[in-house]
Design an enzyme around this catalytic site. Structure first.
Site, PDB file in Angstrom:
ATOM      1  N   ALA A  22      25.632   5.959  -3.943  1.00 13.09           N
ATOM      2  CA  ALA A  22      25.431   7.405  -4.033  1.00 13.09           C
ATOM      3  C   ALA A  22      25.966   8.012  -5.318  1.00 13.09           C
ATOM      4  O   ALA A  22      25.959   9.230  -5.468  1.00 13.09           O
ATOM      5  CB  ALA A  22      26.090   8.086  -2.834  1.00 13.09           C
ATOM      6  N   ASN A  23      26.427   7.198  -6.256  1.00  9.72           N
ATOM      7  CA  ASN A  23      27.013   7.766  -7.479  1.00  9.72           C
ATOM      8  C   ASN A  23      25.961   8.175  -8.507  1.00  9.72           C
ATOM      9  O   ASN A  23      26.275   8.882  -9.470  1.00  9.72           O
ATOM     10  CB  ASN A  23      27.993   6.778  -8.118  1.00  9.72           C
ATOM     11  CG  ASN A  23      27.349   5.451  -8.450  1.00  9.72           C
ATOM     12  OD1 ASN A  23      27.172   4.634  -7.549  1.00  9.72           O
ATOM     13  ND2 ASN A  23      27.001   5.225  -9.714  1.00  9.72           N
ATOM     14  N   TYR A 173      12.798  -9.965  -7.106  1.00 13.42           N
ATOM     15  CA  TYR A 173      12.910  -8.568  -6.709  1.00 13.42           C
ATOM     16  C   TYR A 173      11.915  -8.251  -5.583  1.00 13.42           C
ATOM     17  O   TYR A 173      12.281  -7.631  -4.579  1.00 13.42           O
ATOM     18  CB  TYR A 173      12.646  -7.650  -7.903  1.00 13.42           C
ATOM     19  CG  TYR A 173      12.714  -6.184  -7.536  1.00 13.42           C
ATOM     20  CD1 TYR A 173      13.933  -5.594  -7.223  1.00 13.42           C
ATOM     21  CD2 TYR A 173      11.566  -5.403  -7.493  1.00 13.42           C
ATOM     22  CE1 TYR A 173      14.002  -4.247  -6.862  1.00 13.42           C
ATOM     23  CE2 TYR A 173      11.622  -4.062  -7.147  1.00 13.42           C
ATOM     24  CZ  TYR A 173      12.841  -3.490  -6.829  1.00 13.42           C
ATOM     25  OH  TYR A 173      12.902  -2.154  -6.466  1.00 13.42           O
TER      26      TYR A 173
END
Length: 308
Positions: A22-23, A173
């Protein structure tokens, strides 16, 4: 769902939410809008310094926001276990499995897993399982896991989950994002069998202007590639705030169904939230069961309450 915006988020007062990563980027925008609507938001971040800065910024943008920082490194199962073991609340209304990495050079996590599979899937698998008692004890809880339209690049290889035979960054990925969708599918199935009042759903931001795309070139010192990616983000990508809308919709909208996959409405790229196409292998029950079994074995985290 057409034209849905952050203004349409229902009141979140009294709800406790965890947003991993969440940064910055989608995670930060998601946490901010949940806090704006009254949720108590836990910023689960690997870097305490960046997490603290994000918390200060968020409160500056949303005065009175209820936010707190708790350290979580999804590439280290010890950190995941510590986060869950010290969970201070008797409830958890929303878990947003947002943090992730993209197309990195080959590497391994603290536990020896290929980094993309380890962080994007196994870390969140373990976190969700360890927080499951709090989720099951909270009426109307949700688990939202971020996948990607690029899951279409590759199905998982159940016999080579850690890409030990051959590593190709974009294939790895795609496999990790397929794993996110298979996890959501199997989690939703097991919750339904148990009759649990918890919704497991998936979402993706489309092509959003975040630092996710530049991390691989930056790590390898490929400055020209990094520059091109940044230019592409500025010209072609939608803003982070728009990219967060499908996540916020999946996290809060009353109409969200279990095992749904929400993304941008226009070509899986940009636009308001809408049902998103997903590859048929991401709704394969047997594949979901096998990935679940292997994930429990690899992480040592067993979902005892959801045994089938």
């Amino acid at each position: 769902m057409s034209g849905w915006t952050a203004h349409d988020i229902p009141d979140q007062s009294g709800r406790v939410a965890v947003v991993t990563g969440a940064n910055s980027g989608i995670g930060y925008a998601t946490a901010r809008e949940l806090a704006r609507k009254g949720a108590q938001v836990v910023l689960a971040c690997r870097s305490e310094a960046r997490g603290t800065a994000a918390g200060v910024r968020l409160v500056g943008e949303v005065p009175g926001a209820q936010v707190e920082l708790r350290r979580l490194d999804l590439g280290d199962l010890g950190s995941v276990r510590e986060f869950a073991a010290t969970w201070p609340y008797d409830r958890l209304d929303l878990l947003v499995n947002n943090a992730g990495v993209m197309a990195l050079p080959y590497g391994t996590t603290a536990d020896g897993f290929e980094t993309q599979f380890g962080v994007n899937h196994l870390g969140h698998f373990a976190l969700t399982g360890l927080l499951l008692p709090a989720l099951l004890g909270t009426p109307g809880a949700r688990v939202v896991t971020l996948a990607s339209s690029l899951h279409a690049m590759s199905n998982i290889d159940i016999d080579d989950l850690n890409s030990e035979r051959r590593y190709r960054r974009w294939v790895a990925y795609g496999r990790s994002k397929t794993a996110n969708l298979l996890f959501t599918h199997e989690l939703a199935r097991r919750l339904a069998v148990r009759g649990a009042d918890v919704v497991a759903a998936a979402a993706h931001p489309g092509y959003a202007d975040t630092n996710l795309q530049t991390e691989g070139p930056r790590m390898e010192g490929r400055r020209v590639s990094e520059w091109f990616v940044r230019i592409g983000n500025r010209v072609l990508a939608q803003p982070v705030e728009a990219g967060a809308l499908p996540v916020l919709y999946a996290a809060t909208a009353p109409a969200v169904r279990p095992d749904s996959f929400t993304g941008p409405s226009f070509a899986n790229w940009r636009g308001s939230p809408a049902p998103s196409w997903r590859a048929p292998w991401t709704v394969n029950d047997r594949a979901g069961e096998r990935l679940w079994e292997e994930s429990e074995r690899l992480t040592g985290v067993t979902y005892d309450a959801l045994k089938v």
